[in-house]
Every structure is written in C-alpha cells, then in structure tokens.
Write an enzyme that holds these catalytic residues in place. Structure first.
Site, PDB file in Angstrom:
ATOM      1  N   CYS A   1     -17.440   6.014   9.305  1.00  0.00           N
ATOM      2  CA  CYS A   1     -17.700   4.696   8.718  1.00  0.00           C
ATOM      3  C   CYS A   1     -17.971   3.674   9.843  1.00  0.00           C
ATOM      4  O   CYS A   1     -17.082   3.418  10.662  1.00  0.00           O
ATOM      5  CB  CYS A   1     -16.505   4.261   7.871  1.00  0.00           C
TER       6      CYS A   1
ATOM      7  N   CYS B   1       0.738   0.969  -3.857  1.00  0.00           N
ATOM      8  CA  CYS B   1      -0.694   1.265  -3.755  1.00  0.00           C
ATOM      9  C   CYS B   1      -0.878   2.148  -2.529  1.00  0.00           C
ATOM     10  O   CYS B   1      -0.198   1.948  -1.523  1.00  0.00           O
ATOM     11  CB  CYS B   1      -1.480  -0.030  -3.593  1.00  0.00           C
TER      12      CYS B   1
ATOM     13  N   CYS C   1      -8.133   0.466  -7.541  1.00  0.00           N
ATOM     14  CA  CYS C   1      -8.484  -0.661  -6.681  1.00  0.00           C
ATOM     15  C   CYS C   1      -9.744  -0.219  -5.945  1.00  0.00           C
ATOM     16  O   CYS C   1      -9.700   0.743  -5.174  1.00  0.00           O
ATOM     17  CB  CYS C   1      -7.339  -0.927  -5.710  1.00  0.00           C
TER      18      CYS C   1
ATOM     19  N   ARG D   1      -9.896  -9.507  -5.178  1.00  0.00           N
ATOM     20  CA  ARG D   1      -9.125  -9.819  -3.963  1.00  0.00           C
ATOM     21  C   ARG D   1     -10.000 -10.361  -2.852  1.00  0.00           C
ATOM     22  O   ARG D   1     -10.982  -9.730  -2.440  1.00  0.00           O
ATOM     23  CB  ARG D   1      -8.367  -8.585  -3.468  1.00  0.00           C
TER      24      ARG D   1
END
Ligand code: SAM
Ligand code: DTB
Ligand code: SF4
Length: 349
Positions: A60, A131, A191, A263
């Site tokens: 990434c 989470c 999420c 968020r």
C-alpha cells in the site's frame, strides 16, 4: 420533513453532482440529513492502538508500515495481551468508548488468532466497544472474532476500483469486498472507508462513496482519512488536498449514508481546528481520540476536549441497547452458519 430512505443505487453523475454543488448548499443539505438521524452536537470517540507494527508484506503506497518502503519504523511482534488491556484501560480513563486494534498484516495467522481473541474478550470486559483491523479474513477467522464478541471490523476500500491498482498491487479490490461480506454475514458491524490525497480524481472519490453506499447494507462506520504523508513512502510528496474538498467528501458521505457514523479520521494533526469544525458541520460524527493513530501523531486528547468544549460538542455515550441487539444478531448469525455447516455435512455424508 420525511426521513430519506436508505439508498443503495447511487450513480456516478448523481454523486458528482452532489460533490460539485456550491459549498454552502452542500453543507446545508448534509446538516439537514445529519439532524434527521443524529444529535448534531454529539461525536463518537474511538482510540486506536497498533498491536503489531511494521514489516507488512503488502505494498500500500500510502502506508508507513509496508515492508516495501523504508520509513524507519521499528518492526514489532504482536503485543502482549496484558499490555493491550492496559492501553485499553487508559483509553477508557480518558473517555474513549471504542477501542480499535490494528495489525500490519496481510491477514492474521492461525498462530496469532488465539491472542487476538483474548484481546477482544479482555477489552469487552473493560466495558469498551471493540474494533479490529487485521487485514483479509477467512470465513472461519471471521466467525471466531464474532464469537469472541468483536463489535466492529475495519477494512477500508481506500479508493475507487479504477484507481486502486495505482496504490496497491498485492491485494485485489474484490478480496476486500469478500472480507467485508464475511464480516457482514457473521453479524458484526462494518467500518469501511478510504483515503483522500493519493492523487485520485473527483470521479475516484465519487467511485469510493458509491462502492460503500451501494453495499447491501451501509457500513455502520465510514472513516474518511486525509493522507498522512510519511517520508519513505511513495506518496510522501503527494499534492495537498484542498481542505474544502475534504469537507465536501464528508458531507456527501453523510448524505449518501445517512444513518452511518462518518469518521473524520487520520490527518487531523495536520488540519486546522476551523477545518475540523466544518467537518462536524458537514456531518462527521466520529473521531480517533488519543495522542497516536497507529504509527503517526494525532492531536493531544486534552486539545481535542478543549475543541469539543469550544464547539459545545459532547462525546457520544456508548449505546447499550444497540449492543444487546447487535449481540443477538451475532448469535443468530452463528446459529445460521452452524446449521448450514451441519446441513452441508449431512448432505455430503
Ligand atoms: N493491515 C490492515 C489493512 O490494511 O487492512 C489494517 C491496518 S491499515 C494501517 C488500516 C488503514 O489505515 C488502511 O486501510 C488505510 O486506509 C489507513 N492508512 C494507512 N496509512 C495511512 C496514511 N498514511 N494516511 C491515512 N490513512 C492511512
Ligand atoms: C482508518 O480508516 N484509519 C486508521 C484506522 N482505520 C485503522 C488508521 C490510520 C493510520 C494513519 C497512519 C498511521 O498512523 O500509521
Ligand atoms: Fe499493511 Fe495495512 Fe499498511 Fe497495507 S495498509 S501496508 S495492509 S498495514
């Protein structure tokens, strides 16, 4: 005014139209939608902890933790369970209601899973929502996480399917969608969001929102990150995003996913308090709270509390009722999965 229906059929021209409206019209529309579903003066606060840092095999291009780039990060093993629980207790003490644990993995290994599950159980026992973001999951791993009581799984789509290949080559977009579908089927909350500032076009920003909003159910939480430019990553010199364009993205996310928490995620340390105030006006109603994100800085907790006070914002309370409903959904999903496995085995045998 009648509440808007939750839609899953957004088209590119519609979303581009929303993004391109005059700023004041867009903010007015977003704030209206926001007030139909939420208390406009409450913001949910989550704290992040990197439970396994650096040396990630994925490439990434935005990420300081990728082993493909030299960002000077110390590589660490999976953190000890007790240390994670101590950090969670500290997050609770400063007012966080959700504790998010992130690991720099392509996917969790079978060796690591038992520790990860202990972390979920322990953080839950502290009375925090849980989470995790651990990369790609198998169906079995997803079921084990749900069984341990994990509330949310974070797995970002990051950008549009068209732009994605410019940023990541070691994992496909459809693998990401598969993981999200496992998470949903196991009854956990999703999420999922993305990042702005990687050189994507307005069409790509619209494309990301369309992917998220056109899922069979909207993610309960939609993190919109501003790229944190880290030296050593291929995107360290990426062009800055106009803060107003960032606010536009939050506003359109709010309109398209009216019941989701949006968020205002990474990038707040580099953002003015005025931009953050506009983000809340645009319908962002969740932040990462505490001095660190995973490996980079976040505003100091007391600075955030002062900002909340100046804006008359209060942290959202943890929703116990939702929690019970959610637990019942997980239990139901587990029963259905077990029954379908029994049925398949019986049919095979
Ligand atoms: N390794 C797991 C994965 O990628 O699914 C979990 C951790 S990963 C760091 C979680 C998310 O953080 C990424 O999907 C990305 O959206 C976000 N992120 C990572 N580096 C970032 C950066 N420099 N700026 C903004 N967001 C970033
Ligand atoms: C998300 O969307 N953003 C968070 C969380 N989910 C895991 C991560 C932000 C990471 C920013 C760079 C860092 O601190 O390493
Ligand atoms: Fe690894 Fe996640 Fe960073 Fe990608 S975003 S390099 S998968 S830690």
């Amino acid at each position: 005014m009648t509440a808007p229906v939750t839609r899953h059929d957004w088209t590119p021209s519609e979303v581009l139209g929303l993004l391109r409206q005059p700023f004041n019209d867009l903010l007015f529309q977003a704030q209206n939608v926001h007030r139909q579903h939420f208390d406009a003066n409450r913001v949910q606060v989550s704290t992040l902890l990197s439970i396994k840092t650096g040396a990630c095999p994925e490439d990434c291009k935005y990420c300081p933790q990728s082993g493909h780039y030299n960002t000077g990060l110390d590589k660490e093993k999976l953190m000890q369970v007790q240390k994670v629980l101590d950090e969670a207790a500290a997050a609770k003490a400063i007012g966080a209601t959700r504790f998010c644990m992130g690991a720099a993995w392509k996917h969790p290994s079978d060796k690591d899973m038992p520790y990860v599950l202990q972390m979920v159980r322990g953080v839950r026992e502290l009375g925090l929502e849980t989470c995790m973001t651990l990369g790609k999951l198998t169906q079995e791993q997803t079921a084990a996480l749900a069984d341990a009581g994990l509330d949310y799984y974070n797995h970002n789509l990051d950008t549009s399917p068209e732009f994605y290949g410019n940023i990541i080559t070691t994992r496909t977009y459809s693998e990401r969608l598969q993981t999200l579908s496992y998470v949903r089927d196991a009854g956990m909350k999703i999420c999922s969001g993305g990042i702005l500032g990687m050189g994507e076009s307005l069409e790509d920003r619209a494309g990301l929102l369309i992917q998220l909003a056109n899922l069979p159910e909207h993610p309960e939480s939609v993190p919109i990150n501003m790229l944190v430019k880290v030296a050593g990553t291929p995107l360290e010199n990426a062009e800055d995003v106009d803060p107003f364009d960032f606010i536009r993205m939050l506003a359109v996310a709010r309109i398209m996913m009216p019941r989701s928490h949006v968020r205002l995620s990474a990038g707040r340390e580099q953002m003015s308090e005025q931009t953050q105030a506009l983000a809340f006006l645009a319908g962002a109603n969740s932040i990462f709270y505490g001095d660190r994100l995973l490996t980079t800085a976040n505003p100091q907790a007391d600075k955030d509390m002062r900002l909340f006070q100046r804006l008359g914002i209060k942290p959202e309370e943890r929703q116990e009722h939702d929690d019970e409903v959610h637990q019942a959904a997980i239990e139901q999903a587990l029963i259905e999965q077990r029954d379908s496995a029994l049925f398949t085995n019986a049919a095979a045998g």
